[in-house]
Every structure is written in C-alpha cells, then in structure tokens.
Write a protein that holds these residues in place. Sequence first.
Motif, mmCIF file in Angstrom:
data_model
loop_
_atom_site.group_PDB
_atom_site.id
_atom_site.type_symbol
_atom_site.label_atom_id
_atom_site.label_comp_id
_atom_site.label_asym_id
_atom_site.label_seq_id
_atom_site.Cartn_x
_atom_site.Cartn_y
_atom_site.Cartn_z
ATOM 1 N N VAL A 1 0.857 -1.185 0.000
ATOM 2 C CA VAL A 1 0.000 0.000 0.000
ATOM 3 C C VAL A 1 0.891 1.232 0.000
ATOM 4 O O VAL A 1 1.837 1.329 0.785
ATOM 5 N N ILE A 2 0.577 2.175 -0.895
ATOM 6 C CA ILE A 2 1.262 3.467 -0.912
ATOM 7 C C ILE A 2 0.212 4.538 -0.649
ATOM 8 O O ILE A 2 -0.711 4.718 -1.444
ATOM 9 N N ALA A 3 0.300 5.206 0.489
ATOM 10 C CA ALA A 3 -0.658 6.252 0.868
ATOM 11 C C ALA A 3 -0.018 7.615 0.664
ATOM 12 O O ALA A 3 1.121 7.847 1.087
ATOM 13 N N ILE A 4 -0.746 8.515 0.016
ATOM 14 C CA ILE A 4 -0.227 9.858 -0.268
ATOM 15 C C ILE A 4 -1.176 10.885 0.324
ATOM 16 O O ILE A 4 -2.349 10.959 -0.066
ATOM 17 N N GLU A 5 -0.684 11.644 1.288
ATOM 18 C CA GLU A 5 -1.453 12.764 1.845
ATOM 19 C C GLU A 5 -0.956 14.028 1.163
ATOM 20 O O GLU A 5 0.213 14.399 1.260
ATOM 21 N N ASN A 6 -1.873 14.696 0.457
ATOM 22 C CA ASN A 6 -1.523 15.833 -0.399
ATOM 23 C C ASN A 6 -1.947 17.140 0.266
ATOM 24 O O ASN A 6 -3.114 17.323 0.600
ATOM 25 N N LEU B 1 -2.439 12.336 10.139
ATOM 26 C CA LEU B 1 -1.480 11.367 9.618
ATOM 27 C C LEU B 1 -1.409 10.126 10.507
ATOM 28 O O LEU B 1 -1.344 8.996 10.012
ATOM 29 N N ASN B 2 -1.409 10.345 11.794
ATOM 30 C CA ASN B 2 -1.393 9.217 12.730
ATOM 31 C C ASN B 2 -2.677 8.395 12.611
ATOM 32 O O ASN B 2 -2.655 7.157 12.659
ATOM 33 N N ARG B 3 -3.804 9.077 12.418
ATOM 34 C CA ARG B 3 -5.085 8.373 12.269
ATOM 35 C C ARG B 3 -5.095 7.539 10.991
ATOM 36 O O ARG B 3 -5.543 6.385 10.995
ATOM 37 N N TYR B 4 -4.621 8.133 9.890
ATOM 38 C CA TYR B 4 -4.601 7.401 8.624
ATOM 39 C C TYR B 4 -3.717 6.159 8.728
ATOM 40 O O TYR B 4 -4.058 5.091 8.213
ATOM 41 N N ARG B 5 -2.578 6.321 9.385
ATOM 42 C CA ARG B 5 -1.656 5.184 9.522
ATOM 43 C C ARG B 5 -2.326 4.047 10.297
ATOM 44 O O ARG B 5 -2.223 2.876 9.907
ATOM 45 N N LYS B 6 -3.014 4.393 11.362
ATOM 46 C CA LYS B 6 -3.674 3.359 12.170
ATOM 47 C C LYS B 6 -4.780 2.668 11.383
ATOM 48 O O LYS B 6 -4.987 1.446 11.507
ATOM 49 N N ILE B 7 -5.500 3.433 10.562
ATOM 50 C CA ILE B 7 -6.541 2.847 9.717
ATOM 51 C C ILE B 7 -5.934 1.845 8.742
ATOM 52 O O ILE B 7 -6.447 0.727 8.559
ATOM 53 N N ASP C 1 8.195 9.604 12.068
ATOM 54 C CA ASP C 1 8.705 8.234 12.159
ATOM 55 C C ASP C 1 8.151 7.350 11.053
ATOM 56 O O ASP C 1 8.766 6.330 10.694
ATOM 57 N N ASN C 2 7.005 7.726 10.506
ATOM 58 C CA ASN C 2 6.358 6.852 9.528
ATOM 59 C C ASN C 2 6.129 7.520 8.169
ATOM 60 O O ASN C 2 6.227 6.864 7.140
ATOM 61 N N TRP C 3 5.802 8.818 8.175
ATOM 62 C CA TRP C 3 5.523 9.515 6.925
ATOM 63 C C TRP C 3 6.794 10.208 6.426
ATOM 64 O O TRP C 3 7.496 10.850 7.196
ATOM 65 N N CYS C 4 7.058 10.083 5.134
ATOM 66 C CA CYS C 4 8.251 10.671 4.530
ATOM 67 C C CYS C 4 7.849 11.722 3.499
ATOM 68 O O CYS C 4 6.783 11.650 2.885
ATOM 69 N N VAL C 5 8.736 12.685 3.289
ATOM 70 C CA VAL C 5 8.415 13.889 2.525
ATOM 71 C C VAL C 5 8.683 13.710 1.031
ATOM 72 O O VAL C 5 9.666 13.106 0.617
ATOM 73 N N LEU C 6 7.763 14.259 0.239
ATOM 74 C CA LEU C 6 7.948 14.450 -1.192
ATOM 75 C C LEU C 6 7.411 15.844 -1.498
ATOM 76 O O LEU C 6 6.467 16.297 -0.843
ATOM 77 N N THR C 7 7.995 16.548 -2.464
ATOM 78 C CA THR C 7 7.556 17.906 -2.763
ATOM 79 C C THR C 7 7.002 18.006 -4.184
ATOM 80 O O THR C 7 7.259 17.149 -5.039
ATOM 81 N N TYR C 8 6.272 19.085 -4.421
ATOM 82 C CA TYR C 8 5.760 19.332 -5.764
ATOM 83 C C TYR C 8 6.887 19.647 -6.750
ATOM 84 O O TYR C 8 6.729 19.444 -7.954
ATOM 85 N N SER C 9 7.992 20.128 -6.257
ATOM 86 C CA SER C 9 9.158 20.298 -7.129
ATOM 87 C C SER C 9 9.618 18.948 -7.666
ATOM 88 O O SER C 9 10.031 18.834 -8.832
ATOM 89 N N ASP C 10 9.558 17.925 -6.814
ATOM 90 C CA ASP C 10 9.897 16.572 -7.268
ATOM 91 C C ASP C 10 8.938 16.115 -8.364
ATOM 92 O O ASP C 10 9.351 15.499 -9.357
#
Length: 392
Positions: free
Chosen positions: A118-123, A134-140, A166-175
């Motif tokens: 599963v790849i979850a993306i919070e935009n 973010l913590n709620r989504y991870r637990k779900i 600890d669990n969510w990692c960063v990606l940017t719109y520049s990427d």
Amino acid sequence: MRMKELTDEEALQNFLLDIDCLDELSMWTEKFNIFDVLKISRTEIRHSNMLAWLFDANENHGLGDKFVKKVMQKFIEKNLNGKFDVFETLLLDFYSFNIYREWNNIDVMLVSDDEKTVIAIENKVGSHEHSNQLNRYRKILEKAYQDYNKIYIFLTPDGLLPSDTDNWCVLTYSDIVDVLNDIKDATELLPDVELMINNYVDVVRRDIVEDQQLIEICNKIYNKHKKALDLIYENRIDYKDIVKNIVFETLSNLDACGKIIYPGSGVRFHTSNMSNYLPSLDDTVSSWSNIYPYLYWINVSDNKIDIAFELGGKSVPDETIKLMQPIIDELSPKDNNRTNFKYKRLKKFTFDLDFENSSKTEIENKLIESVDKVLLWEEQLLEKIQRECNEQ
C-alpha cells in the motif's frame, strides 16, 4: 534631496502610465492553461485527481508506469534512511496497483494485492495537516492492511515535515515537476496528454512551488509601484465578505423552504428536529441571548466552510440539561463538565471550497449540499439516541 511623496492619485496615474511593466508577466498570465479555464489551479482536490490519474499505470495517458516509477525513485532517493528496501520498492509491478481517491479521507492510495503493498499519499497544497490526521490514517491502514508493506508519503509544496516523522516521509511538488519534465522530454506523448502535462507543470510552478524568475519580476514591479499596488490590494474585492453574503442569502432560502430555522441575519441557524428534542426557552436568556439551547453556526475561512454544532448551558432548565446528556455521551463521551457550562462545541464539519474561483451558484450549491449532510447527521444522531432510550 528627499523626493516628494506621491498622492494616491499620482501613484495610480504613474502605474497606469507604466502599465507596460506588466508585460514581463505575460509568459505566466497570457498562456492558455486548461486548469485556469476550469478554475481549479489552486484546488487541492483537483491536484489529487490529476496525480491519481498520473499514478495509474493502466490509465489512458499512455505513460504506463513511467510516472509512478520515477516518483518512487525520487522518493527513495530522498529517504535513504533504511526504511525502504530500494530493490524491492523500485521493482514493484505498478500495473498491479489499483488507485483510490479519498478512501477513509486519504487523498490518494495505491494498493496491490499481488505485491502486498500500500502506498498512501497525503496531499497538502493550500492547507496544513489537522486533527492528528497522519497518525489516524496510519492506524486505519495498519488495521485494514495488516500483512501489507506500507509506504506513507507526505506531499507538500515546500517539503514541510509531517507530524508523524517516524512513519511519513516527505515528497515535494518540485519533485513532481522534475519527474514530469523528465518524462515529457524523453517520451513521445499524445498531443492531448502533452498539453495536459505542460499545463499542469506550468500551474504547479506558478501557483504551488516558488518560481524564482516570477518572484524576481513581481518584486521589481512592486518596488517600483508600491503605493499604487498597495492601494489596489487594500481596495480589492474581499471574497470572504462576498461568500458571507451568499451564506446569509442561502440560509434565508433554506429557511423559506423549511429545511432550517434561520433568524434572518448572521451565520447561525437551527433545525426543527433538534428544536423538537431540545425545547426552546421561555425567554431570550440562552448562552447566545436567544431562546435556543443549541445552535449550528457557519464559519467562512480560507478555502473552506466550517459548520459547528454547539450546546448552550446557560439558563437551561434541568429537564433540558438531562436531554443534552445523551448527545454529550455520543459526541464527547469523556467530557467531565456535563451540566455546568456556557458553551459546548461537540461537532465540526469542514467542507473544502475554492471561493475565489467558484461562481455564486457553485458556492450556493456547496452550502446547500453541506447543510444537507449536517441535517442527515443530525437525523441519524437523534434516531440513535431515541433507539437507545427505548431499549433502556
């Protein structure tokens, strides 16, 4: 020698005489862009829709898995901290993934039963994370996909750190822009797809990430005509005031057709169902100096509408306080202050809406839709309370 300070009229006149200075902005303002035509360039939900389309290797864009692979490669490069197996992640069969939008409020989610991943993306475009989401989504996800490998991506314009680092990692719109530029330069795209991607890259560079050239030109124009531009800004249309007036008018219309009870001014309203359950007071002595021991109120803020439900405990008879207890039990069961309160906000509904780029009709329809959802929630709440009362 000190220069004479310009009057407001002189400042505006000088700006109009030098209006050609705005020509430098033409490459950002005069190019056709489908996202501007549709007025969705700054709308977070539309960006999520575009990304979901691009992430789907089976979609009709003709990119196959090029976009999702390159994004994941960029993501892994930025997060070489031992969290992810590089080979395992980059060798995933992205054609096996299904794409979901707003599954349990998660913006974009990629799921492969074959790959058990599963790849979850919070935009986040114009807002910040809230309510420990973010913590709620991870637990779900941990509960729903217990045996799956899970990757949590926090996508923002500027690389803002997530609360759950600890669990969510960063990606940017520049990427994202870098990936799209690489793809369109190396791939022969269908004309419609090429137009869409070029338009999207332009919108992201202009409205989401910092375009340094645009910043420099804007600063140059502003420094030259600061007083005139400040005057224009100070006297611009205030979209919040416009939206509030639409709120007043819409609430009046909803009152006229019997959906709500609206006093005729302000942003508060009441309902027949809740008023039947919580009787009105004999005099205007409630917490809000009216006859109602509860209210719904609407707050208009940047690109969203909030509808809150509150109880008022001032001057309320014991019989009504007793009727409030099942509501408190349901909406705030750990609340210890149950009888001695002036205000108690128990529920808030948030609805996204791009005020600046929405028509009056679109705003009205969104308000009506939002109120309808609140009324449905209220109906279900009161039915549950009544059912539990009958069972006792």
